[in-house]
Design a protein around this motif. Structure first.
Motif, PDB file in Angstrom:
ATOM      1  N   GLY A 230     -21.659   2.445 140.625  1.00  0.00           N
ATOM      2  CA  GLY A 230     -21.841   3.815 141.040  1.00  0.00           C
ATOM      3  C   GLY A 230     -20.771   4.723 141.661  1.00  0.00           C
ATOM      4  O   GLY A 230     -20.297   5.883 141.203  1.00  0.00           O
ATOM      5  N   GLU A 233     -18.247   5.354 138.726  1.00  0.00           N
ATOM      6  CA  GLU A 233     -18.449   6.490 137.883  1.00  0.00           C
ATOM      7  C   GLU A 233     -18.196   7.629 138.511  1.00  0.00           C
ATOM      8  O   GLU A 233     -18.034   8.663 137.745  1.00  0.00           O
ATOM      9  CB  GLU A 233     -20.055   6.328 137.514  1.00  0.00           C
ATOM     10  CG  GLU A 233     -20.448   7.565 136.595  1.00  0.00           C
ATOM     11  CD  GLU A 233     -21.903   7.714 136.292  1.00  0.00           C
ATOM     12  OE1 GLU A 233     -22.401   8.521 135.600  1.00  0.00           O
ATOM     13  OE2 GLU A 233     -22.684   6.714 136.913  1.00  0.00           O
ATOM     14  N   LYS A 234     -18.587   7.777 139.790  1.00  0.00           N
ATOM     15  CA  LYS A 234     -18.668   9.157 140.470  1.00  0.00           C
ATOM     16  C   LYS A 234     -16.896   9.645 140.675  1.00  0.00           C
ATOM     17  O   LYS A 234     -16.802  10.721 140.227  1.00  0.00           O
ATOM     18  CB  LYS A 234     -19.210   8.888 141.977  1.00  0.00           C
ATOM     19  CG  LYS A 234     -19.110  10.561 142.656  1.00  0.00           C
ATOM     20  CD  LYS A 234     -19.982  11.325 141.893  1.00  0.00           C
ATOM     21  CE  LYS A 234     -20.172  12.593 142.714  1.00  0.00           C
ATOM     22  NZ  LYS A 234     -20.845  13.831 142.181  1.00  0.00           N
ATOM     23  N   THR A 239     -19.708  11.948 137.652  1.00  0.00           N
ATOM     24  CA  THR A 239     -20.972  12.073 137.246  1.00  0.00           C
ATOM     25  C   THR A 239     -21.892  11.021 138.099  1.00  0.00           C
ATOM     26  O   THR A 239     -21.311  10.059 138.708  1.00  0.00           O
ATOM     27  CB  THR A 239     -21.380  11.562 135.734  1.00  0.00           C
ATOM     28  OG1 THR A 239     -20.462  10.517 135.393  1.00  0.00           O
ATOM     29  CG2 THR A 239     -20.390  12.924 134.866  1.00  0.00           C
ATOM     30  N   SER A 240     -23.165  11.272 138.004  1.00  0.00           N
ATOM     31  CA  SER A 240     -23.999  10.218 138.796  1.00  0.00           C
ATOM     32  C   SER A 240     -25.023   9.438 137.840  1.00  0.00           C
ATOM     33  O   SER A 240     -26.370   9.648 138.248  1.00  0.00           O
ATOM     34  CB  SER A 240     -24.690  11.003 139.933  1.00  0.00           C
ATOM     35  OG  SER A 240     -23.649  11.504 140.791  1.00  0.00           O
ATOM     36  N   HIS A 241     -24.973   9.211 136.788  1.00  0.00           N
ATOM     37  CA  HIS A 241     -25.841   8.876 135.702  1.00  0.00           C
ATOM     38  C   HIS A 241     -26.364   7.474 136.187  1.00  0.00           C
ATOM     39  O   HIS A 241     -27.520   7.095 136.069  1.00  0.00           O
ATOM     40  CB  HIS A 241     -25.398   8.854 134.272  1.00  0.00           C
ATOM     41  CG  HIS A 241     -24.794  10.019 133.944  1.00  0.00           C
ATOM     42  ND1 HIS A 241     -25.707  11.223 133.801  1.00  0.00           N
ATOM     43  CD2 HIS A 241     -23.624  10.541 133.381  1.00  0.00           C
ATOM     44  CE1 HIS A 241     -25.066  12.326 133.290  1.00  0.00           C
ATOM     45  NE2 HIS A 241     -23.738  11.967 132.856  1.00  0.00           N
ATOM     46  N   PHE A 242     -25.708   6.877 136.505  1.00  0.00           N
ATOM     47  CA  PHE A 242     -26.036   5.207 137.148  1.00  0.00           C
ATOM     48  C   PHE A 242     -26.735   5.284 138.308  1.00  0.00           C
ATOM     49  O   PHE A 242     -28.140   4.543 138.228  1.00  0.00           O
ATOM     50  CB  PHE A 242     -24.840   4.513 137.241  1.00  0.00           C
ATOM     51  CG  PHE A 242     -25.267   2.799 137.296  1.00  0.00           C
ATOM     52  CD1 PHE A 242     -25.471   2.152 136.284  1.00  0.00           C
ATOM     53  CD2 PHE A 242     -25.141   2.360 138.712  1.00  0.00           C
ATOM     54  CE1 PHE A 242     -25.706   0.818 136.372  1.00  0.00           C
ATOM     55  CE2 PHE A 242     -25.461   1.212 139.004  1.00  0.00           C
ATOM     56  CZ  PHE A 242     -25.950   0.494 137.878  1.00  0.00           C
ATOM     57  N   ALA A 244     -28.692   7.604 139.032  1.00  0.00           N
ATOM     58  CA  ALA A 244     -30.051   8.435 138.767  1.00  0.00           C
ATOM     59  C   ALA A 244     -30.612   7.385 137.925  1.00  0.00           C
ATOM     60  O   ALA A 244     -32.039   7.522 138.014  1.00  0.00           O
ATOM     61  CB  ALA A 244     -29.703   9.497 137.763  1.00  0.00           C
ATOM     62  N   LEU A 245     -29.978   6.440 136.987  1.00  0.00           N
ATOM     63  CA  LEU A 245     -30.885   5.239 136.432  1.00  0.00           C
ATOM     64  C   LEU A 245     -31.331   4.262 137.701  1.00  0.00           C
ATOM     65  O   LEU A 245     -32.536   4.016 137.313  1.00  0.00           O
ATOM     66  CB  LEU A 245     -29.800   4.642 135.651  1.00  0.00           C
ATOM     67  CG  LEU A 245     -30.456   3.386 134.766  1.00  0.00           C
ATOM     68  CD1 LEU A 245     -31.542   3.896 134.032  1.00  0.00           C
ATOM     69  CD2 LEU A 245     -29.226   2.697 134.101  1.00  0.00           C
ATOM     70  N   LYS A 247     -32.482   5.133 140.610  1.00  0.00           N
ATOM     71  CA  LYS A 247     -33.281   5.709 141.202  1.00  0.00           C
ATOM     72  C   LYS A 247     -34.745   6.009 140.378  1.00  0.00           C
ATOM     73  O   LYS A 247     -35.881   5.644 140.865  1.00  0.00           O
ATOM     74  CB  LYS A 247     -32.769   7.196 141.789  1.00  0.00           C
ATOM     75  CG  LYS A 247     -34.012   8.069 142.329  1.00  0.00           C
ATOM     76  CD  LYS A 247     -33.555   9.553 142.660  1.00  0.00           C
ATOM     77  CE  LYS A 247     -34.653  10.590 143.472  1.00  0.00           C
ATOM     78  NZ  LYS A 247     -34.101  11.783 143.494  1.00  0.00           N
ATOM     79  N   ASP A 248     -34.373   5.993 138.944  1.00  0.00           N
ATOM     80  CA  ASP A 248     -35.799   6.076 138.204  1.00  0.00           C
ATOM     81  C   ASP A 248     -36.097   4.829 138.003  1.00  0.00           C
ATOM     82  O   ASP A 248     -37.326   4.348 138.095  1.00  0.00           O
ATOM     83  CB  ASP A 248     -35.138   6.597 136.698  1.00  0.00           C
ATOM     84  CG  ASP A 248     -35.992   6.513 135.680  1.00  0.00           C
ATOM     85  OD1 ASP A 248     -37.115   7.368 136.074  1.00  0.00           O
ATOM     86  OD2 ASP A 248     -36.096   5.510 134.869  1.00  0.00           O
TER      87      ASP A 248
END
Length: 309
Positions: A230, A233-234, A239-242, A244-245, A247-248
């Motif tokens: 994470g 990536e940031k 970005t924060s896609h991982f 968010a993944l 969290k989901d």
């Protein structure tokens, strides 16, 4: 001619001592072994339940006056106010079951390597697949069932405590049952526990894999790689896609298994709000289960070749 001495005589309708035609049921006894060795599976939820019951007993001081005030509100607010402590008790037990499942998985395969008991268990005619699946069964099946049973018991005790206080103050205890549909709530709870367990399956699978691989500090090995991805990536892509993944994967079951928006509330007031067809058609569920199967398969292979630490 004499028969062989190691043949099990079964004449006269009985089987000789030491011989049995009963199936050994290795998976059943493997799960039983986990319950026998890991008392926290049921002790931790029981302790939390005891605190919930004790805390609610203290909160009944002044309950009669609060109930009189609540009964002056409209029907929706009456139900919300009366039902709140029962919902909080259920939510706390769900959270407890998740925490117990996380730490159980982190120690499930690591613990037997640390105390060298893996040498004994591998000497038994139980496959690595059976052993790992029995360990995966604890957070996916056993803990949700334990949580459900304890929540039902806790809520019944809470209803009893409420009834005693209300009767003592000259009020009808029926106001609780009239505004809190217990049986409907228990059905919603059971459905929710199943949905959560399936959604969190890849988390438990990952933790079992780390438990079978790491030599020490299993919690750090389970968490730090995810944090590192994470952060990388940031910093690199902003970005924060991982994240968010992740969290989901923790909370994404809720909007898929329940229809909150239709009532503009996070409360479940009707069985209509249960959306199993949407939940079962969510790609995230099945992708997660595929990853869970892959993690568990890798954990099985690791246990086959890993020895004591």
């Amino acid at each position: 001619m004499n028969t062989s001495s190691n043949a099990a005589p079964q004449s006269a309708g009985f089987t000789a001592p030491g011989y049995s035609n009963t199936p050994t049921r290795p998976f059943y006894w493997s799960v039983h072994r986990e319950l026998w060795e890991n008392h926290s599976i049921y002790i931790a939820p029981s302790i939390v339940a005891a605190f919930e019951v004790f805390g609610f007993a203290i909160s009944t001081i002044g309950l009669a006056d609060r109930r009189r005030a609540v009964l002056l509100l409209d029907a929706a607010h009456q139900r919300a106010a009366i039902e709140q402590p029962y919902d909080l008790a259920a939510m706390m037990m769900i959270f407890t079951a998740f925490i117990v499942g996380v730490f159980y998985c982190l120690d499930a395969l690591h613990g037997e390597r640390r105390d060298r008991s893996i040498l004994f268990w591998k000497s038994l005619p139980v496959s690595d697949l059976t052993t790992v699946l029995s360990k995966a069964t604890i957070p996916l099946v056993v803990l949700p069932l334990i949580a459900f049973a304890i929540v039902v018991c806790v809520q019944l005790i809470m209803v009893l405590e409420t009834g005693v206080v209300l009767i003592f103050h000259g009020m009808s205890p029926g106001t609780t049952w009239a505004h809190v549909p217990m049986f409907q709530n228990w059905l919603v709870l059971l459905y929710g526990l199943i949905a959560i367990a399936l959604w969190h399956a890849p988390i438990y699978g990952w933790l079992l894999l780390v438990s079978g691989w790491a030599r020490r500090a299993t919690f750090l090995w389970a968490v730090l790689p995810l944090l590192a991805i994470g952060i990388f990536e940031k910093i690199t892509f902003n970005t924060s896609h991982f994240a968010a993944l992740m969290k989901d994967r923790l909370l994404g079951f809720a909007p898929n298994a329940f229809a909150f928006k239709m009532h503009r509330s996070v409360a479940i007031d009707s069985l209509v709000q249960l959306t199993p067809e949407k939940y079962l058609s969510t790609p995230g569920l099945w992708v997660g289960l595929v990853f869970a199967a892959a993690f568990i398969a890798a954990a099985v292979r690791l246990r086959r070749y890993r020895g004591p630490i």
